[in-house]
Enzyme design. Structure first.
Site, mmCIF file in Angstrom:
data_model
loop_
_atom_site.group_PDB
_atom_site.id
_atom_site.type_symbol
_atom_site.label_atom_id
_atom_site.label_comp_id
_atom_site.label_asym_id
_atom_site.label_seq_id
_atom_site.Cartn_x
_atom_site.Cartn_y
_atom_site.Cartn_z
ATOM 1 N N SER A 162 1.072 -1.102 -0.285
ATOM 2 C CA SER A 162 -0.103 0.006 -0.165
ATOM 3 C C SER A 162 0.961 1.021 0.022
ATOM 4 O O SER A 162 1.892 1.592 0.300
ATOM 5 C CB SER A 162 -1.206 0.209 1.282
ATOM 6 O OG SER A 162 -1.639 -1.382 1.081
HETATM 7 N N1 SAM Z 1 -0.659 -5.217 4.131
HETATM 8 C C1 SAM Z 1 0.259 -5.367 2.883
HETATM 9 C C2 SAM Z 1 1.812 -4.474 3.086
HETATM 10 O O1 SAM Z 1 1.611 -4.102 4.015
HETATM 11 O O2 SAM Z 1 1.727 -4.768 1.751
HETATM 12 C C3 SAM Z 1 -0.450 -4.040 1.902
HETATM 13 C C4 SAM Z 1 -1.090 -5.987 1.378
HETATM 14 S S1 SAM Z 1 -2.282 -6.076 -0.174
HETATM 15 C C5 SAM Z 1 -2.710 -4.460 -0.819
HETATM 16 C C6 SAM Z 1 -3.615 -6.607 -0.056
HETATM 17 C C7 SAM Z 1 -3.517 -8.050 0.310
HETATM 18 O O3 SAM Z 1 -4.636 -8.933 0.824
HETATM 19 C C8 SAM Z 1 -2.708 -8.760 -0.869
HETATM 20 O O4 SAM Z 1 -0.919 -9.847 -0.592
HETATM 21 C C9 SAM Z 1 -3.820 -9.727 -1.245
HETATM 22 O O5 SAM Z 1 -3.279 -11.392 -1.050
HETATM 23 C C10 SAM Z 1 -4.689 -10.434 0.335
HETATM 24 N N2 SAM Z 1 -5.839 -10.812 0.641
HETATM 25 C C11 SAM Z 1 -6.702 -10.449 -0.228
HETATM 26 N N3 SAM Z 1 -7.955 -11.596 0.432
HETATM 27 C C12 SAM Z 1 -7.393 -11.600 1.381
HETATM 28 C C13 SAM Z 1 -7.914 -12.514 2.583
HETATM 29 N N4 SAM Z 1 -9.413 -12.754 2.064
HETATM 30 N N5 SAM Z 1 -7.401 -13.210 3.368
HETATM 31 C C14 SAM Z 1 -5.905 -13.250 3.752
HETATM 32 N N6 SAM Z 1 -5.035 -11.874 2.604
HETATM 33 C C15 SAM Z 1 -6.316 -11.987 1.537
#
Ligand code: SAM
Length: 212
Positions: free
Chosen positions: A59
């Protein structure tokens, strides 16, 4: 490395309205370039989201800072993060003295983060699963942060939030979301507020979107 870039980023976040000095201190000290692929390192301290592979992103620093400020983590808080991604947001919460539990559904990102946390000696619990069902064994959590956008706040996450706890999550359609901030007043009562508008990658899961 990149000390001046981090200082400049903190100044930019201050100008954009981030006020919490502890959060700004975390941004100053947690090295974002360690959480992005090598080719992205020169861009690590620009205030933009960056690709981390597998169609996912780390993000934008402003978004990380704002969500952390809204979460207002206290030392010793037990925090659940859904969407580990690069591990950067989890590292920020850990730096702030929280006990961090984070869930990632993508096995490749999960494996990468396990190795990175080990190398950086970050004692953060990571699980590869659908985060919309939460992490029952360690509930209740003082704070819950969801870093992918869903259609609504999963019921299980609301249940796993401690009374007086705070949850922050992007809620909306697949393209645009508001940041929802919920404070749990009692088992069935929440106080909610919303900040428009953000664009997160989709939360895929039982209480999220279906994979396309
Ligand atoms: N917090 C992260 C960082 O600091 O890099 C940002 C991550 S990105 C915007 C969102 C993440 O959510 C992705 O890696 C995606 O694979 C994960 N994601 C999506 N749906 C999910 C779920 N149901 N459970 C766990 N992770 C999930």
């Amino acid at each position: 490395m990149y000390e001046q870039e981090r200082k400049d980023l903190v100044e930019k976040l201050r100008q954009k309205g981030i006020k919490n000095e502890r959060v700004l201190d975390a941004i100053l000290n947690v090295e974002r370039h360690l959480f992005v692929p090598d080719v992205m390192k020169p861009n690590a301290y620009k205030d933009v989201a960056l690709p981390i592979g597998y169609n996912q992103t780390i993000s934008q620093p402003y978004t990380v800072a704002l969500m952390t400020e809204l979460l207002n983590p206290q030392v010793g808080d037990k925090i659940l993060e859904i969407g580990t991604g690069s591990g950067y947001q989890a590292a920020i919460l850990y730096y702030l003295g929280a006990k961090v539990f984070t869930i990632e559904r993508n096995i490749n990102l999960y494996n990468r983060v396990l190795k990175l946390f080990d190398e950086l000696q970050l004692r953060i619990a990571v699980r590869c699963a659908d985060g919309t069902i939460g992490w029952e064994e360690f509930a209740p959590f003082d704070r819950i942060i969801v870093t992918a956008g869903g259609p609504e706040v999963p019921v299980r996450l609301k249940k796993q939030l401690a009374i007086n706890g705070t949850l922050v999550m992007p809620v909306g359609d697949r393209k645009s979301q508001v940041l929802k901030v919920m404070k749990k007043l009692s088992e069935n009562e929440f106080h909610s507020s919303e900040i428009p508008y953000f664009a997160f990658v989709p939360l895929i899961g039982l209480e999220g979107w279906q994979e396309k």
